[in-house]
Design a protein around this motif. Sequence first.
Motif: not given
Length: 155
Positions: A103, A136, A132-133, A129, A107, A140, A144-145
Motif C-alpha cells: 500500500l 488499490v 490511488v483509489k 486519493m 501511495v 485496501a 487505511r489508504v
Amino acid sequence: MTTTLKSKLHDDLNAAIKERDELRSSTLRLTLAAITKEEVAGTEKRELSDDEILKVITREAKKRREAAEAFAQGGRAESAEREKAEGEVLAEYLPKQLSDDELNAIVAEAVAEAKAAGAEGPKAMGAVMKIVKPKVGDRAEGGRVAAAVKQLLQG
C-alpha cells in the motif's frame, strides 16, 4: 458454466448447515439477507453482479470489525470475539488485502505523480486519493489508504 458469488455463498451455507457450523451458517445467512435486501431496494427487484455482491460483503465485514472494536471497548470480550470470527468468515470471500508495504509503495508512487502535476502539501490529499483509489480498488480499506496518504504527505 461459471458459478456466481451468490450461488457460492448459498452452497457454502448449505455445507455449513450440514456440518452444524453455527457461526459460519449464521454469518452466511445474514450476508445473504443483506444481498437480498440490496436486490429488492429501489423501485424494482434486480439481480446483483458479483462486484455489487462484493461491495455488500465488504460492507458487512466492516460492520463486524466496527462492532468487534465497540464490544472490546465496552468490555464484552466474548461478543467481540464472535464479531471478529464472523469478519474472518466474510474475509474468505473478499479479495486479498494489500500489505502495508504494498500500500505504501502505491501511495508513494501516487504522491510523486501528484507532485509532478503541481499538487503540494496536505492540500494534495484529494489529488493523490484520485490516483490511488483505482490502483488499490477493493484490496485496501479507504481509511487505511487515507491514513497512508496523509502520513506520506506530512512527512
